[in-house]
Design a protein around this motif. Structure first.
Motif, PDB file in Angstrom:
ATOM      1  N   ARG A 147      -8.822  -4.880  53.387  1.00 36.11           N
ATOM      2  CA  ARG A 147      -8.438  -4.390  54.845  1.00 36.11           C
ATOM      3  C   ARG A 147      -6.899  -4.207  54.747  1.00 36.11           C
ATOM      4  O   ARG A 147      -6.495  -3.347  55.600  1.00 36.11           O
ATOM      5  N   ASN A 193      -8.657  -2.748  64.178  1.00 37.00           N
ATOM      6  CA  ASN A 193      -8.019  -3.071  63.034  1.00 37.00           C
ATOM      7  C   ASN A 193      -6.911  -2.854  62.499  1.00 37.00           C
ATOM      8  O   ASN A 193      -6.534  -2.984  61.314  1.00 37.00           O
ATOM      9  N   TYR A 228     -19.171  -3.390  62.020  1.00 37.16           N
ATOM     10  CA  TYR A 228     -19.770  -4.629  61.343  1.00 37.16           C
ATOM     11  C   TYR A 228     -19.977  -5.750  61.837  1.00 37.16           C
ATOM     12  O   TYR A 228     -20.843  -6.520  61.925  1.00 37.16           O
ATOM     13  N   GLN A 229     -18.563  -6.306  62.346  1.00 45.61           N
ATOM     14  CA  GLN A 229     -18.245  -7.397  63.195  1.00 45.61           C
ATOM     15  C   GLN A 229     -19.036  -7.452  64.102  1.00 45.61           C
ATOM     16  O   GLN A 229     -19.604  -8.434  64.843  1.00 45.61           O
ATOM     17  N   TRP A 230     -19.062  -6.053  65.135  1.00 45.81           N
ATOM     18  CA  TRP A 230     -19.881  -6.103  66.228  1.00 45.81           C
ATOM     19  C   TRP A 230     -21.245  -6.174  66.249  1.00 45.81           C
ATOM     20  O   TRP A 230     -22.018  -7.137  66.877  1.00 45.81           O
ATOM     21  N   HIS A 284     -15.547  -1.741  59.608  1.00 46.60           N
ATOM     22  CA  HIS A 284     -15.176  -3.122  59.657  1.00 46.60           C
ATOM     23  C   HIS A 284     -15.482  -3.718  61.110  1.00 46.60           C
ATOM     24  O   HIS A 284     -16.128  -4.593  61.252  1.00 46.60           O
ATOM     25  N   THR A 285     -14.964  -2.762  61.916  1.00 47.02           N
ATOM     26  CA  THR A 285     -15.062  -3.305  63.297  1.00 47.02           C
ATOM     27  C   THR A 285     -16.689  -3.216  63.706  1.00 47.02           C
ATOM     28  O   THR A 285     -17.032  -4.116  64.450  1.00 47.02           O
ATOM     29  N   ALA A 287     -22.656  -7.942  63.851  1.00 45.58           N
ATOM     30  CA  ALA A 287     -22.933  -9.316  63.236  1.00 45.58           C
ATOM     31  C   ALA A 287     -22.716 -10.295  64.334  1.00 45.58           C
ATOM     32  O   ALA A 287     -22.782 -11.607  64.383  1.00 45.58           O
ATOM     33  N   LYS A 343     -19.604 -10.930  65.964  1.00 42.06           N
ATOM     34  CA  LYS A 343     -18.500 -11.829  65.635  1.00 42.06           C
ATOM     35  C   LYS A 343     -17.209 -11.489  66.906  1.00 42.06           C
ATOM     36  O   LYS A 343     -16.369 -11.922  66.987  1.00 42.06           O
ATOM     37  N   ASP A 387     -12.043  -9.017  51.050  1.00 40.26           N
ATOM     38  CA  ASP A 387     -12.445  -8.114  52.280  1.00 40.26           C
ATOM     39  C   ASP A 387     -10.946  -8.308  53.230  1.00 40.26           C
ATOM     40  O   ASP A 387     -10.544  -7.085  53.789  1.00 40.26           O
ATOM     41  N   THR A 388     -10.322  -9.335  53.230  1.00 43.06           N
ATOM     42  CA  THR A 388      -9.325  -9.426  53.954  1.00 43.06           C
ATOM     43  C   THR A 388      -7.980  -8.795  53.241  1.00 43.06           C
ATOM     44  O   THR A 388      -7.392  -7.864  53.748  1.00 43.06           O
TER      45      THR A 388
END
Length: 325
Positions: free
Chosen positions: A76, A51, A117-119, A114-115, A121, A123, A72-73
């Protein structure tokens, strides 16, 4: 108001000294803080790397349904900016100490979360670079955790190969090892193995529990069992000397190296007026109003070890202890 502008002048001069010189012997290579964060913040540092790149910020007139994504963007992006500002600034600063880049720990924590969370989920898919980072750094840490106690247990066999006289002296300190300490490193390696085992079975949450709880528990146990023994080699001898003189009306100073240990363990009193600011001034003063003692490392220069004002009291575990004539 009481002492004038001298405090501010000293503060500014100190900051300039930190920026332009390796003050107090803390000059390190330019990549120092990147290694500190990569290794010291493991395993989150590995996950945060994904990220750290450019973030495209959506337009501010997004619909309310996209507000969470926009926030969020933006956040980040600020975390990425904060990380790079801290790392670039303290890469430029000549004096490099571990905690100087500690503000980077906050953005690293968020970007790693964040990474993950994406994994979790779904994404993005796990990739080989993440596997390499966890295996390589985690494996090195597990090996290091296991080897450090072994060095202590077999110090008599290792010291003939060490050229640093101070380190050789340190390793002569009487530290007792039970023989079970290296297994802490092996247990950590097992936690990394279980992380990959459960990840392969798509049990993502359980895999992360193994990695993060395994890291936390390993560090707590290692600090309680091993780090206290390491301190027995590195500074316990000097600390015992400082504590043995606590409460006495004397000068006690390190010579030839930078240390704050005497301030804490000797509980150096704050005088009404600072007559001598450092060990060199105490050493070379024409006349002292009270006894003075000094601590040196065995690799100190001959100009200090054989100074005409000093009498050697003892040499112990890499340290030299003197009193002034």
């Amino acid at each position: 108001m009481k002492n004038g502008i001298a405090l501010f002048q000293d503060f500014i001069a100190y900051q300039i000294r930190l920026l332009t010189t390796g003050d107090a012997g803390h000059e390190q290579p330019f990549y120092y803080h990147f290694l500190v964060v990569l290794l010291g913040c493991f395993p989150i540092s590995v996950f945060a790397i994904r990220n750290l790149g450019f973030v495209k910020v959506p337009k501010t007139n997004v619909s309310s349904s996209d507000a969470e994504v926009w926030a969020d963007t933006i956040f980040r992006k600020w975390m990425i900016v904060l990380f790079w500002v801290v790392m670039i600034l303290f890469t430029i600063v000549k004096t490099k100490i571990v905690h100087y880049s500690s503000m980077a720990w906050f953005p690293v924590s968020f970007l790693a979360a964040h990474t993950l969370y994406q994994w979790l989920a779904g994404k993005f898919k796990w990739n080989n670079w993440l596997s390499f980072g966890v295996i390589f750094i985690g494996g090195l840490m597990a090996i290091a955790l296991a080897l450090v106690p072994i060095v202590g247990m077999y110090s008599d066999h290792i010291t003939p190969f060490i050229k640093d006289s101070f380190v050789v002296g340190n390793l002569q300190a009487p530290v007792q090892w039970s023989g079970t300490e290296p297994f802490i490193g092996l247990i950590y390696f097992a936690a990394i193995f279980l992380f990959f085992h459960f990840r392969k079975k798509e049990k993502k949450s359980l895999a992360l529990y193994m990695l993060f709880f395994g890291t936390a528990i390993t560090l707590f146990v290692y600090s309680a069992i091993v780090v206290t023994k390491i301190e027995g080699y590195t500074q316990r001898t000097a600390i015992d000397f400082y504590e043995s003189h606590r409460g006495q009306d004397i000068y006690i100073e390190p010579l030839g190296f930078k240390s704050y240990a005497h301030l804490f363990y000797f509980r150096k009193p704050v005088p009404a007026k600072l007559k001598y600011r450092n060990g060199e001034e105490v050493l070379n003063a024409p006349k002292l109003d009270k006894p003075a003692y000094f601590v040196m490392k065995v690799d100190a220069g001959d100009d200090l070890k054989y100074h005409p004002n000093l009498v050697l009291i003892k040499e112990e575990n890499g340290f030299l202890f003197y009193r002034r004539k």
